[in-house]
Design a protein around this motif. Structure first.
Motif, PDB file in Angstrom:
ATOM      1  N   LEU A  19      54.211  12.794  39.706  1.00  0.00           N
ATOM      2  CA  LEU A  19      53.708  11.801  40.658  1.00  0.00           C
ATOM      3  C   LEU A  19      52.221  11.983  40.893  1.00  0.00           C
ATOM      4  O   LEU A  19      51.450  11.019  40.883  1.00  0.00           O
ATOM      5  CB  LEU A  19      54.446  11.954  42.002  1.00  0.00           C
ATOM      6  N   VAL A  20      51.851  13.248  41.104  1.00  0.00           N
ATOM      7  CA  VAL A  20      50.441  13.554  41.344  1.00  0.00           C
ATOM      8  C   VAL A  20      49.616  13.110  40.150  1.00  0.00           C
ATOM      9  O   VAL A  20      48.576  12.464  40.285  1.00  0.00           O
ATOM     10  CB  VAL A  20      50.265  15.067  41.628  1.00  0.00           C
ATOM     11  N   ALA A  21      50.144  13.406  38.945  1.00  0.00           N
ATOM     12  CA  ALA A  21      49.413  13.032  37.731  1.00  0.00           C
ATOM     13  C   ALA A  21      49.259  11.518  37.644  1.00  0.00           C
ATOM     14  O   ALA A  21      48.254  11.005  37.179  1.00  0.00           O
ATOM     15  CB  ALA A  21      50.138  13.575  36.505  1.00  0.00           C
ATOM     16  N   LEU A  22      50.294  10.783  38.126  1.00  0.00           N
ATOM     17  CA  LEU A  22      50.255   9.327  38.010  1.00  0.00           C
ATOM     18  C   LEU A  22      49.404   8.670  39.089  1.00  0.00           C
ATOM     19  O   LEU A  22      48.740   7.682  38.843  1.00  0.00           O
ATOM     20  CB  LEU A  22      51.676   8.759  38.088  1.00  0.00           C
ATOM     21  N   LEU A  23      49.485   9.234  40.303  1.00  0.00           N
ATOM     22  CA  LEU A  23      48.901   8.516  41.433  1.00  0.00           C
ATOM     23  C   LEU A  23      47.554   9.047  41.891  1.00  0.00           C
ATOM     24  O   LEU A  23      46.660   8.267  42.182  1.00  0.00           O
ATOM     25  CB  LEU A  23      49.870   8.560  42.632  1.00  0.00           C
ATOM     26  N   VAL A  24      47.421  10.353  41.981  1.00  0.00           N
ATOM     27  CA  VAL A  24      46.256  10.897  42.678  1.00  0.00           C
ATOM     28  C   VAL A  24      44.946  10.709  41.920  1.00  0.00           C
ATOM     29  O   VAL A  24      43.998  10.182  42.467  1.00  0.00           O
ATOM     30  CB  VAL A  24      46.496  12.373  43.077  1.00  0.00           C
ATOM     31  N   PRO A  25      44.907  11.088  40.639  1.00  0.00           N
ATOM     32  CA  PRO A  25      43.563  11.080  40.032  1.00  0.00           C
ATOM     33  C   PRO A  25      43.135   9.677  39.615  1.00  0.00           C
ATOM     34  O   PRO A  25      42.879   9.412  38.454  1.00  0.00           O
ATOM     35  CB  PRO A  25      43.707  11.999  38.823  1.00  0.00           C
ATOM     36  N   CYS A  26      43.105   8.759  40.605  1.00  0.00           N
ATOM     37  CA  CYS A  26      42.671   7.402  40.298  1.00  0.00           C
ATOM     38  C   CYS A  26      41.251   7.401  39.754  1.00  0.00           C
ATOM     39  O   CYS A  26      40.895   6.605  38.905  1.00  0.00           O
ATOM     40  CB  CYS A  26      42.732   6.518  41.538  1.00  0.00           C
ATOM     41  N   SER A  27      40.420   8.312  40.279  1.00  0.00           N
ATOM     42  CA  SER A  27      39.030   8.350  39.823  1.00  0.00           C
ATOM     43  C   SER A  27      38.964   8.758  38.352  1.00  0.00           C
ATOM     44  O   SER A  27      38.130   8.284  37.601  1.00  0.00           O
ATOM     45  CB  SER A  27      38.211   9.295  40.692  1.00  0.00           C
ATOM     46  N   ALA A  28      39.926   9.630  37.952  1.00  0.00           N
ATOM     47  CA  ALA A  28      39.942  10.047  36.543  1.00  0.00           C
ATOM     48  C   ALA A  28      40.325   8.868  35.660  1.00  0.00           C
ATOM     49  O   ALA A  28      39.988   8.843  34.486  1.00  0.00           O
ATOM     50  CB  ALA A  28      40.915  11.194  36.354  1.00  0.00           C
ATOM     51  N   LEU A  29      41.032   7.877  36.234  1.00  0.00           N
ATOM     52  CA  LEU A  29      41.428   6.712  35.453  1.00  0.00           C
ATOM     53  C   LEU A  29      40.338   5.632  35.445  1.00  0.00           C
ATOM     54  O   LEU A  29      40.522   4.594  34.846  1.00  0.00           O
ATOM     55  CB  LEU A  29      42.712   6.107  36.036  1.00  0.00           C
ATOM     56  N   ALA A  30      39.255   5.868  36.177  1.00  0.00           N
ATOM     57  CA  ALA A  30      38.182   4.873  36.245  1.00  0.00           C
ATOM     58  C   ALA A  30      37.756   4.506  34.835  1.00  0.00           C
ATOM     59  O   ALA A  30      37.617   5.354  33.970  1.00  0.00           O
ATOM     60  CB  ALA A  30      37.011   5.416  37.040  1.00  0.00           C
ATOM     61  N   ASN A  31      37.579   3.221  34.643  1.00  0.00           N
ATOM     62  CA  ASN A  31      37.304   2.691  33.312  1.00  0.00           C
ATOM     63  C   ASN A  31      35.793   2.544  33.111  1.00  0.00           C
ATOM     64  O   ASN A  31      35.064   2.312  34.067  1.00  0.00           O
ATOM     65  CB  ASN A  31      37.983   1.324  33.225  1.00  0.00           C
ATOM     66  N   THR A  32      35.347   2.676  31.880  1.00  0.00           N
ATOM     67  CA  THR A  32      33.979   2.279  31.543  1.00  0.00           C
ATOM     68  C   THR A  32      34.080   1.069  30.624  1.00  0.00           C
ATOM     69  O   THR A  32      34.608   1.161  29.519  1.00  0.00           O
ATOM     70  CB  THR A  32      33.204   3.414  30.853  1.00  0.00           C
ATOM     71  N   TRP A  33      33.599  -0.067  31.126  1.00  0.00           N
ATOM     72  CA  TRP A  33      33.665  -1.322  30.383  1.00  0.00           C
ATOM     73  C   TRP A  33      32.419  -1.457  29.515  1.00  0.00           C
ATOM     74  O   TRP A  33      31.375  -0.884  29.818  1.00  0.00           O
ATOM     75  CB  TRP A  33      33.747  -2.498  31.360  1.00  0.00           C
ATOM     76  N   GLN A  34      32.554  -2.238  28.432  1.00  0.00           N
ATOM     77  CA  GLN A  34      31.438  -2.417  27.494  1.00  0.00           C
ATOM     78  C   GLN A  34      31.040  -3.892  27.464  1.00  0.00           C
ATOM     79  O   GLN A  34      31.868  -4.743  27.145  1.00  0.00           O
ATOM     80  CB  GLN A  34      31.860  -2.012  26.066  1.00  0.00           C
ATOM     81  N   LEU A  35      29.777  -4.170  27.786  1.00  0.00           N
ATOM     82  CA  LEU A  35      29.292  -5.551  27.748  1.00  0.00           C
ATOM     83  C   LEU A  35      27.954  -5.598  26.999  1.00  0.00           C
ATOM     84  O   LEU A  35      27.373  -4.566  26.672  1.00  0.00           O
ATOM     85  CB  LEU A  35      29.129  -6.114  29.169  1.00  0.00           C
ATOM     86  N   GLN A  36      27.471  -6.827  26.768  1.00  0.00           N
ATOM     87  CA  GLN A  36      26.297  -7.014  25.906  1.00  0.00           C
ATOM     88  C   GLN A  36      25.243  -7.847  26.619  1.00  0.00           C
ATOM     89  O   GLN A  36      25.574  -8.779  27.356  1.00  0.00           O
ATOM     90  CB  GLN A  36      26.767  -7.724  24.631  1.00  0.00           C
ATOM     91  N   VAL A  37      23.978  -7.520  26.367  1.00  0.00           N
ATOM     92  CA  VAL A  37      22.866  -8.285  26.955  1.00  0.00           C
ATOM     93  C   VAL A  37      22.102  -8.975  25.832  1.00  0.00           C
ATOM     94  O   VAL A  37      21.403  -8.326  25.051  1.00  0.00           O
ATOM     95  CB  VAL A  37      21.907  -7.365  27.745  1.00  0.00           C
ATOM     96  N   GLY A  38      22.268 -10.288  25.710  1.00  0.00           N
ATOM     97  CA  GLY A  38      21.531 -11.067  24.720  1.00  0.00           C
ATOM     98  C   GLY A  38      22.138 -10.980  23.331  1.00  0.00           C
ATOM     99  O   GLY A  38      22.939 -10.090  23.022  1.00  0.00           O
TER     100      GLY A  38
END
Ligand SMILES: [Cu+2]
Length: 342
Positions: A19-38
């Motif tokens: 449960l702890v592994a699934l719920l607590v480390p939400c920050s560890a699950l934070a995503n890095t998205w990839q976008l483009q400029v121009g």
């Protein structure tokens, strides 16, 4: 009995660990998205002045990494709500003012203090596209802009991590690709619109159009070319250049490139109909139009803008071949030639 309790306890603690592994480390699950400029065409002449895509939904705590793959300059800038938009460059052309100042790669934005890159582009000495990452710790709807291009904006919706996101990275990748294709494919059509009459002495100084593909902001497609880049006239003739771009600055520059392309060079004078004019008597003359710019869009409750200066007229007093550039976009190969026959 004791053993049973022991194994039950063990199971419970295992379940807890899960449960702890699934719920607590939400920050560890934070995503890095990839976008483009121009985006740009291989010959750099067509530029999509656009965030690709320019509307995304992410979770608070997520980051976005933007890649800058073009030879045209851009910034990625988050101003604070209601902040007056700063100019792209200060007293020295090319040196960014920032918002004010620049923030380092990896900055956080929550709406309380501005975040901006410097001017980022692919340099002539490397093919590596620069990147810049921003983290969004707090929920909110945040506009972002390019300080170089007025009609290049977008919105990020940062929502609470408990909310489901409708789109994943795949969706934004496909969206970026299709918007890039749509914007760059649009350039030849605006090219057709802008071609001056063959029998005239007219040259178009770039052609552009402001579009929106997501509804979240503006994107611009610009043809960074002189249309009729080679023109043949006679001594005593006047050539007229007209900018057909709704939001980009260009120049018509003969001879030595000025350190600051914004003001007209000495000898360039205003005309009574709001254009600028000059005379060129020799192929060694240095003459620069200064910025040819359209009037920016007006907004209610703000002072209206002055009419833009979009036309430049040069009278040629001697025969020869006169090469010129746009001093803002020569790195995109924006140049032309006037051949003057006796
Ligand atoms: Cu230009």
């Amino acid at each position: 009995m004791t053993r049973l309790i022991g194994s039950q306890l063990q199971r419970i603690s295992l379940d807890c660990a899960l449960l702890v592994a699934l719920l607590v480390p939400c920050s560890a699950l934070a995503n890095t998205w990839q976008l483009q400029v121009g985006a740009e065409s291989p010959d750099r002449g067509r530029q999509a002045l656009a965030f690709l895509p320019n509307e995304v939904w992410i979770h608070a705590g997520d980051s976005i990494r933007w890649t800058f793959p073009t030879h045209e300059r851009h910034t990625l800038t988050f101003l604070t709500p209601g902040q007056i938009r700063p100019p792209a460059f200060g007293p020295t052309f090319g040196v960014p003012v920032g918002c004010p100042g620049l923030t380092p790669d990896g900055s956080s934005f929550d709406g309380s203090a501005c975040v901006t890159t410097g001017v980022l582009l692919v340099s002539e000495t490397t093919t590596t596209a620069p990147t810049y990452t921003v983290t969004f710790p707090a929920a909110g709807n945040f506009k972002f802009v390019c300080l170089v291009h007025a009609d290049m904006t977008g919105v990020i919706h940062v929502v609470d991590p408990s909310q489901l996101l409708l789109h994943g990275q795949d969706f934004y990748d496909r969206e970026a690709q299709s918007e890039e294709a749509l914007l760059l494919a649009h350039a030849p059509r605006i090219d057709d619109q802008g071609i001056p009459r063959e029998e005239s002495n007219d040259v178009a100084v770039g052609i552009g159009e402001v579009l929106t593909t997501t509804g979240a902001g503006s994107q611009t497609i610009s043809l960074m070319r002189f249309v009729r880049s080679m023109i043949i006239v006679r001594v005593g003739d006047t050539v007229e250049w007209t900018s057909l771009d709704p939001s980009i600055n260009h120049t018509v520059t003969f001879g030595t490139e000025p350190a600051d392309p914004r003001p007209p060079s000495p000898g360039v004078t205003p005309t009574s109909d709001g254009a600028r004019q000059a005379t060129i008597s020799s192929t060694t003359d240095s003459v620069s139009s200064g910025f040819l710019s359209p009037a920016p869009q007006d907004r209610a409750n703000l002072a209206q803008s002055n009419p833009g200066v979009t036309r430049f007229r040069v009278t040629f007093m001697s025969p020869g071949t006169f090469n010129y550039i746009c001093a803002v976009h020569d790195q995109l190969d924006m140049k032309g030639t006037v051949i003057v026959h006796p």
